[in-house]
Design an enzyme around this catalytic site. Structure first.
Site, PDB file in Angstrom:
ATOM      1  CG  ASN A  12      -1.725   1.257   1.383  1.00 54.24           C
ATOM      2  OD1 ASN A  12      -1.748   2.081   0.464  1.00 54.24           O
ATOM      3  ND2 ASN A  12      -2.399   1.410   2.507  1.00 54.24           N
ATOM      4  CE  LYS A  14      -0.222   3.146   4.849  1.00 57.00           C
ATOM      5  NZ  LYS A  14      -0.250   3.236   6.295  1.00 57.00           N
ATOM      6  CG  HIS A  97      -5.940   1.854   5.060  1.00 58.17           C
ATOM      7  ND1 HIS A  97      -5.518   2.800   5.975  1.00 58.17           N
ATOM      8  CD2 HIS A  97      -4.915   0.974   4.923  1.00 58.17           C
ATOM      9  CE1 HIS A  97      -4.281   2.492   6.362  1.00 58.17           C
ATOM     10  NE2 HIS A  97      -3.896   1.395   5.740  1.00 58.17           N
ATOM     11  CD  GLU A  99      -3.127   5.449   6.682  1.00 60.21           C
ATOM     12  OE1 GLU A  99      -3.059   5.528   5.445  1.00 60.21           O
ATOM     13  OE2 GLU A  99      -2.232   4.910   7.373  1.00 60.21           O
ATOM     14  CD  GLU A 168      -3.510  -2.453   7.176  1.00 57.23           C
ATOM     15  OE1 GLU A 168      -2.430  -2.713   6.636  1.00 57.23           O
ATOM     16  OE2 GLU A 168      -4.098  -1.369   7.025  1.00 57.23           O
ATOM     17  N   GLY A 174       2.385   2.212  10.803  1.00 58.69           N
ATOM     18  CA  GLY A 174       3.342   3.309  10.689  1.00 58.69           C
ATOM     19  C   GLY A 174       4.022   3.665  12.000  1.00 58.69           C
ATOM     20  CB  SER A 212       5.075  -1.897  11.953  1.00 60.74           C
ATOM     21  OG  SER A 212       4.662  -0.574  12.214  1.00 60.74           O
TER      22      SER A 212
HETATM   23  P1  13P Z   1       2.977   0.319   7.624  1.00 58.70           P
HETATM   24  O1  13P Z   1       3.472  -0.976   7.035  1.00 58.70           O
HETATM   25  O2  13P Z   1       3.708   1.517   7.124  1.00 58.70           O
HETATM   26  O3  13P Z   1       2.843   0.242   9.107  1.00 58.70           O
HETATM   27  O4  13P Z   1       1.476   0.516   7.054  1.00 58.70           O
HETATM   28  C1  13P Z   1       0.578  -0.517   7.160  1.00 58.70           C
HETATM   29  C2  13P Z   1      -0.615  -0.175   6.379  1.00 58.70           C
HETATM   30  O5  13P Z   1      -1.395   0.692   6.736  1.00 58.70           O
HETATM   31  C3  13P Z   1      -0.838  -0.904   5.126  1.00 58.70           C
HETATM   32  O6  13P Z   1      -2.108  -0.665   4.628  1.00 58.70           O
END
Ligand code: 13P
Length: 250
Positions: A12, A14, A97, A99, A168, A174, A212
């Protein structure tokens, strides 16, 4: 009977990338992919779909989007519908997601409708669920992920066996704080049982872990019975790291 699931590692990106950076990253990935490895997809920002589609053509790398409208077409400024994604060869689309839930107010019902829109156009929704730190500390992890999942099951009926799920935990995204393999497996088993109760074809549904995931922790997470792959954020932007995670999924 063994579950007929080949592991899937999805990146992803982002809101990261650029024409030159995407080109370099994808060329390095394609050069490093094994022929007999797991399934690999990259979920890229919408403006780069055409570029990434061209770079993935003729390779085993699959294309994904990060969001989709619940609507089919019409006066929805700024939105992208599933039919548009399909025109660019999109095979996967993230929905719900954290976010999107957090910054765009996406509800369980909306996420379920987005999954339905993707499925209606032959796109596999990667449905993201997960608890916040406060919810985990309050002992509500199971209730939260089951509630998020139930909405998607309710809206999608027998098509539910066509989705991919990503667990997740919000506190692991993150932050560099990964769920332990045992913590992740525990939630994956809960989701697996919930899906089993919803469809006789639940063994087809892959449940990915995200939060992560990196080159160092991937193999212990991917070694768990109910962890069928990874949804990788930051580490998917570095070819060497992403390739190591992919190698750990074999
Ligand atoms: P990270 O791997 O940067 O923690 O992000 C995970 C994520 O949100 C994947 O969709």
């Amino acid at each position: 009977m063994a579950a007929p699931r080949r592991k899937l590692i999805a990146g992803n990106w982002k809101m990261n990338g650029g024409l030159a950076a995407n080109d370099a990253l994808l060329r390095a990935l394609v050069a490093g992919l094994a022929h007999d490895g797991c399934k690999v997809a990259v979920c890229v920002p919408a403006p780069y779909l055409a570029q990434v589609q061209a770079l993935c053509a003729g390779t085993s790398l699959e294309l994904g989007a990060q969001d989709v409208s619940q609507h089919d077409a019409g006066a929805f400024t700024g939105e992208v519908c599933a039919a548009m994604l399909k025109e660019f060869g999109v095979g996967y689309c993230l929905v719900g997601h954290s976010e999107r839930r957090q910054y765009h107010g996406e509800t369980d019902t909306l996420v379920a409708e987005k999954a339905k829109a993707a499925l209606a156009h032959g796109i596999t929704p990667i449905v993201c669920v997960g608890e916040t730190l406060a919810e985990r500390e309050a002992g509500r992890t199971e209730a939260v992920v089951k509630r998020q999942m139930a909405a998607v099951i309710h809206t999608n009926g027998h098509c539910i066996s066509e989705i991919v799920v990503a667990y997740e935990p919000v506190w692991a995204i993150g932050t560099g704080k990964t769920a332990t393999p045992e913590q992740a497996q525990q939630v994956h088993a809960i989701l697996r049982a919930q899906l089993k109760a919803a469809t006789e074809h639940s063994a087809r549904i892959s449940i990915l872990y995200g939060g992560s995931m990196n080159a160092a922790n991937a193999s212990s997470l991917l070694g768990q019975a109910d962890i069928d792959g990874g949804l990788v954020g930051g580490a998917s932007l570095k070819a060497a790291d992403f390739l190591q995670i992919i190698a750990a999924a074999r």
